[in-house]
Design a protein around this motif. Sequence first.
Motif, PDB file in Angstrom:
ATOM      1  N   TYR A 125      -9.828   3.333  40.030  1.00 15.35           N
ATOM      2  CA  TYR A 125     -10.006   4.053  38.759  1.00 15.35           C
ATOM      3  C   TYR A 125      -8.655   4.427  38.143  1.00 15.35           C
ATOM      4  O   TYR A 125      -8.477   4.338  36.928  1.00 15.35           O
ATOM      5  N   ILE A 126      -7.734   4.828  39.005  1.00 10.35           N
ATOM      6  CA  ILE A 126      -6.403   5.192  38.500  1.00 10.35           C
ATOM      7  C   ILE A 126      -5.693   3.953  37.960  1.00 10.35           C
ATOM      8  O   ILE A 126      -5.050   3.999  36.907  1.00 10.35           O
ATOM      9  N   TRP A 127      -5.833   2.832  38.667  1.00  5.53           N
ATOM     10  CA  TRP A 127      -5.214   1.580  38.212  1.00  5.53           C
ATOM     11  C   TRP A 127      -5.788   1.141  36.854  1.00  5.53           C
ATOM     12  O   TRP A 127      -5.049   0.755  35.955  1.00  5.53           O
ATOM     13  N   ASN A 128      -7.130   1.220  36.699  1.00 11.70           N
ATOM     14  CA  ASN A 128      -7.761   0.858  35.423  1.00 11.70           C
ATOM     15  C   ASN A 128      -7.302   1.789  34.299  1.00 11.70           C
ATOM     16  O   ASN A 128      -7.112   1.363  33.157  1.00 11.70           O
ATOM     17  N   GLY A 129      -7.104   3.072  34.650  1.00 12.95           N
ATOM     18  CA  GLY A 129      -6.620   4.031  33.661  1.00 12.95           C
ATOM     19  C   GLY A 129      -5.203   3.712  33.216  1.00 12.95           C
ATOM     20  O   GLY A 129      -4.880   3.779  32.024  1.00 12.95           O
ATOM     21  N   LEU A 130      -4.358   3.341  34.190  1.00 10.12           N
ATOM     22  CA  LEU A 130      -2.979   2.967  33.861  1.00 10.12           C
ATOM     23  C   LEU A 130      -2.940   1.698  33.014  1.00 10.12           C
ATOM     24  O   LEU A 130      -2.108   1.566  32.104  1.00 10.12           O
ATOM     25  N   ASP A 131      -3.859   0.767  33.311  1.00  5.31           N
ATOM     26  CA  ASP A 131      -3.932  -0.469  32.527  1.00  5.31           C
ATOM     27  C   ASP A 131      -4.273  -0.161  31.063  1.00  5.31           C
ATOM     28  O   ASP A 131      -3.691  -0.742  30.143  1.00  5.31           O
ATOM     29  N   THR A 158      -1.110   1.516  29.450  1.00  3.75           N
ATOM     30  CA  THR A 158      -0.028   0.583  29.114  1.00  3.75           C
ATOM     31  C   THR A 158      -0.415  -0.362  27.976  1.00  3.75           C
ATOM     32  O   THR A 158       0.442  -0.937  27.321  1.00  3.75           O
ATOM     33  N   SER A 159      -1.744  -0.518  27.764  1.00  2.84           N
ATOM     34  CA  SER A 159      -2.222  -1.366  26.657  1.00  2.84           C
ATOM     35  C   SER A 159      -2.513  -0.533  25.409  1.00  2.84           C
ATOM     36  O   SER A 159      -3.077  -1.042  24.444  1.00  2.84           O
ATOM     37  N   PHE A 160      -2.170   0.763  25.470  1.00  2.00           N
ATOM     38  CA  PHE A 160      -2.364   1.692  24.351  1.00  2.00           C
ATOM     39  C   PHE A 160      -3.840   1.797  23.939  1.00  2.00           C
ATOM     40  O   PHE A 160      -4.174   1.885  22.764  1.00  2.00           O
ATOM     41  N   ARG A 161      -4.721   1.778  24.945  1.00  2.00           N
ATOM     42  CA  ARG A 161      -6.154   1.963  24.692  1.00  2.00           C
ATOM     43  C   ARG A 161      -6.570   3.337  25.201  1.00  2.00           C
ATOM     44  O   ARG A 161      -6.377   3.654  26.380  1.00  2.00           O
ATOM     45  N   VAL A 162      -7.146   4.131  24.311  1.00  2.04           N
ATOM     46  CA  VAL A 162      -7.680   5.436  24.723  1.00  2.04           C
ATOM     47  C   VAL A 162      -9.184   5.254  24.885  1.00  2.04           C
ATOM     48  O   VAL A 162      -9.964   5.415  23.945  1.00  2.04           O
ATOM     49  N   ASP A 163      -9.589   4.890  26.108  1.00  6.83           N
ATOM     50  CA  ASP A 163     -10.996   4.577  26.343  1.00  6.83           C
ATOM     51  C   ASP A 163     -11.511   5.304  27.574  1.00  6.83           C
ATOM     52  O   ASP A 163     -10.816   6.135  28.177  1.00  6.83           O
ATOM     53  N   VAL A 164     -12.753   4.960  27.948  1.00  4.21           N
ATOM     54  CA  VAL A 164     -13.403   5.628  29.075  1.00  4.21           C
ATOM     55  C   VAL A 164     -12.636   5.396  30.376  1.00  4.21           C
ATOM     56  O   VAL A 164     -12.531   6.304  31.207  1.00  4.21           O
ATOM     57  N   ALA A 165     -12.095   4.205  30.567  1.00  5.19           N
ATOM     58  CA  ALA A 165     -11.353   3.910  31.798  1.00  5.19           C
ATOM     59  C   ALA A 165     -10.155   4.841  31.942  1.00  5.19           C
ATOM     60  O   ALA A 165      -9.849   5.320  33.046  1.00  5.19           O
ATOM     61  N   LEU A 166      -9.482   5.143  30.833  1.00  2.25           N
ATOM     62  CA  LEU A 166      -8.336   6.051  30.867  1.00  2.25           C
ATOM     63  C   LEU A 166      -8.773   7.470  31.211  1.00  2.25           C
ATOM     64  O   LEU A 166      -8.126   8.158  32.017  1.00  2.25           O
ATOM     65  N   LEU A 167      -9.872   7.912  30.611  1.00  2.23           N
ATOM     66  CA  LEU A 167     -10.377   9.257  30.902  1.00  2.23           C
ATOM     67  C   LEU A 167     -10.805   9.380  32.356  1.00  2.23           C
ATOM     68  O   LEU A 167     -10.484  10.372  33.029  1.00  2.23           O
ATOM     69  N   ASP A 168     -11.529   8.360  32.859  1.00  2.00           N
ATOM     70  CA  ASP A 168     -11.978   8.397  34.255  1.00  2.00           C
ATOM     71  C   ASP A 168     -10.777   8.451  35.201  1.00  2.00           C
ATOM     72  O   ASP A 168     -10.758   9.242  36.163  1.00  2.00           O
ATOM     73  N   LEU A 173     -19.590   4.946  21.575  1.00  2.00           N
ATOM     74  CA  LEU A 173     -19.594   6.406  21.476  1.00  2.00           C
ATOM     75  C   LEU A 173     -18.846   7.021  22.648  1.00  2.00           C
ATOM     76  O   LEU A 173     -18.060   7.969  22.480  1.00  2.00           O
ATOM     77  N   ALA A 174     -19.105   6.457  23.841  1.00  2.00           N
ATOM     78  CA  ALA A 174     -18.421   6.963  25.033  1.00  2.00           C
ATOM     79  C   ALA A 174     -16.911   6.846  24.879  1.00  2.00           C
ATOM     80  O   ALA A 174     -16.157   7.771  25.210  1.00  2.00           O
ATOM     81  N   ASP A 175     -16.446   5.713  24.354  1.00  2.00           N
ATOM     82  CA  ASP A 175     -15.007   5.521  24.140  1.00  2.00           C
ATOM     83  C   ASP A 175     -14.467   6.456  23.055  1.00  2.00           C
ATOM     84  O   ASP A 175     -13.349   6.965  23.155  1.00  2.00           O
ATOM     85  N   SER A 176     -15.287   6.680  22.006  1.00  4.81           N
ATOM     86  CA  SER A 176     -14.813   7.508  20.888  1.00  4.81           C
ATOM     87  C   SER A 176     -14.665   8.975  21.270  1.00  4.81           C
ATOM     88  O   SER A 176     -13.899   9.717  20.650  1.00  4.81           O
ATOM     89  N   ILE A 177     -15.420   9.401  22.298  1.00  6.76           N
ATOM     90  CA  ILE A 177     -15.343  10.798  22.736  1.00  6.76           C
ATOM     91  C   ILE A 177     -14.062  11.066  23.530  1.00  6.76           C
ATOM     92  O   ILE A 177     -13.568  12.195  23.578  1.00  6.76           O
ATOM     93  N   VAL A 178     -13.518  10.021  24.136  1.00 10.56           N
ATOM     94  CA  VAL A 178     -12.379  10.165  25.050  1.00 10.56           C
ATOM     95  C   VAL A 178     -11.195  10.916  24.431  1.00 10.56           C
ATOM     96  O   VAL A 178     -10.669  11.862  25.041  1.00 10.56           O
TER      97      VAL A 178
END
Length: 715
Positions: A130-136, A139-149, A313-318
């Motif tokens: 989960y931490i690796w997916n968040g870092l990915d 680094t890709s400048f995506r504010v999504d659910v993976a980053l929040l998790d 929606l899940a991504d937009s809440i992040v």
Amino acid sequence: MKYKVMHDNGSRLRVRAGQWAFTEKEGYGLASLLSNQSFIHEVYTSHRNGSILIYYDEGIENREKIFEILDSITLDDLFEAEPIQTQTSKEISENFYMKLSKMVLHRGIYKLFLPMPVRHALTVYHSAKYIWNGLDSLTSFRVDVALLDGAAVAGALLHRHYKPASSMMFLLSISDALEDYTIQKAKSTLKDSLALNIDTVWVVGEDGEERQCPAVDIDKGDKIKIHMGDVIPVDGKVIEGEGMVNEASMTGEPLAVHKRPGKTVHAGTVIEEGNLIVEVYSMNKETRLNKIIDLIENSEELKAETQSKAEKLADSIVPYSFIATALTYLITRNPTKALSVLMVDFSCAIKLTTPLSIISAMREASDNRMMVKGGKFLENYANADTIVFDKTGTLTNATPTVVKVVPMSRRYKRDDILRMAACIEEHFAHSIATAIVKYAEEEGLKHDEDHSEVEYIVAHGIVTEYDGKRAVIGSKHFLFDDEKVKVTKTQEKKIKKEAKEHSVVYLAIDGKLEGLICIDDPVRSEAKYVIEELKDLGIENIIMLTGDSESGAKAGAKALGITEYRSQVLPEDKSRIVEELKAEGKTVIMVGDGINDSPALAAADVSVSMKHSSDIAREVADISLLSDDLYDLVTLRKLSVGMLDKINKNYHNIVAVNGSLLALGVLGVIPPSTSSMIHNFSTMLFGLMSTRPVLNDENFTKGIEVEAIEVATTS
């Protein structure tokens, strides 16, 4: 085969042959072999322990026949095969439940038997993904659910909140498993709907003779004859004959394409008109259809729009979660309160409950004898405000009867008209043709072959040569507009008088109108009630399309309580009408069953085929009814609307619970561990609620009412 009976209740038999009795693919072949028996409904095999589960017609005689078959099977009889859809669907479900059980069991064992330091080490180990997916994402400048998790898990571990971090990852893993299960089930259903189930084909030999042989035995270079209305089983080149082929399943184009020698045809398409002899290029898995099926494996289009919206929606809440966390820390300077905000993940519950609601609704549809090819079709059905019915076979019983035969000149008497019509129509399996032939037989009007080869023109009529003269039989449009048949003013008056409130088949000989055959196709006894129910359920526009005359269509619409109808409609008119309704902003359901309904079925937002539909109607339709009960359309509406209501209710509950947790965490009323525990518990609770059935006893009560109406009507 040696086996042991493990269970038998008279209609469900399970035997076990042992772990090494057959391989997985041999098990599929064994299931295929047993399923060839008419009294056996379903067969499931498991190569792990040699288990064979058989559902069959109740009876000692059938049970003994099964034992005889099993006793006679030797190693030489075993062959490898591919699984049928029911076996695949069952395996997908079994694998999911096994995976879920393992996850729960492992978590229980860890808690009960592993010492605390080891459990903490395992939590850190599992957090790496989960931490690796968040870092990915970062680094890709995506504010999504993976980053929040990833941030929530990392934050919990930094503050040594191992238990909340472990619970969060457990729920996220369940959510991922559910999403994968949902997509696999939807793809499996769609692949089965596209797959060809053709057992035999007509092979043309070197001598020109046709012989029937198993479809699996044909090879490249063989010549096969495909008749009108058949599904084409191979990719190949037309070498003889001409015809109109509907390629909607392949290209999405609703209008049939003219095929002549030299043109290519593809497996899965349907001949609407004519006969073709095709030289085989490729078959089975090499066909273009199967390549398309393979592409489905990577398709994301099966998701309902609601599910896609939920993920968005899940991504937009992040971003708001991060902003709330940062503000809490800036205002309170308390990392514990900030972590309480970060640990409350709205997206986790949304991602879990939405696919659960959809797959639960699809399973419920299947339990009610309705096959839905994807969640998005249930959603479209729920949002539809317009339903378009083809009349014959959908709103009627598709059992038309002749009520009157009217000669239109002195050249031919009534019996002559009926005899000629039956002689021409007997070559076709159309319901009206069958009615004419049957009526002639009942009156004892035998006929000889007094005509040459007949030519059938889809949705129009038949052209042939009868007693040396050109004979045409069919619709008013076909005879008077296309064939330019002459009609006198006296005949026009007679038509208006005799054809009132009936559908009419016209017969002309040598360019002159000679007779009318008046047909009635009574509406289904439950149809009017179903239409009233659909109106009550929010479908504002109900439209009936029919090729019948104006008088016949008007009478049918009046009997059904339908205010809007179109008469003398051609196949291309049906699709055009659907497109016009969509252009007006309406969401359209099309319900049909015939070859000539396929263009309109392809054009609609969501299409439904009836139980006894043509091959192409079932191919094109998004939803197939597996029973002959028109009330299923009402049940489907309740189910689809209930699914969306459940999803929306989940949204509100998720926002209410998690919003409260955010407020309590910021105020310092509850610590991060308590916040995480309540959040995780509520997510699981919402997930369980999402699997609850939508339909209730009201539907069965309505079904009883419909049966009562049918009984009263027949009485």
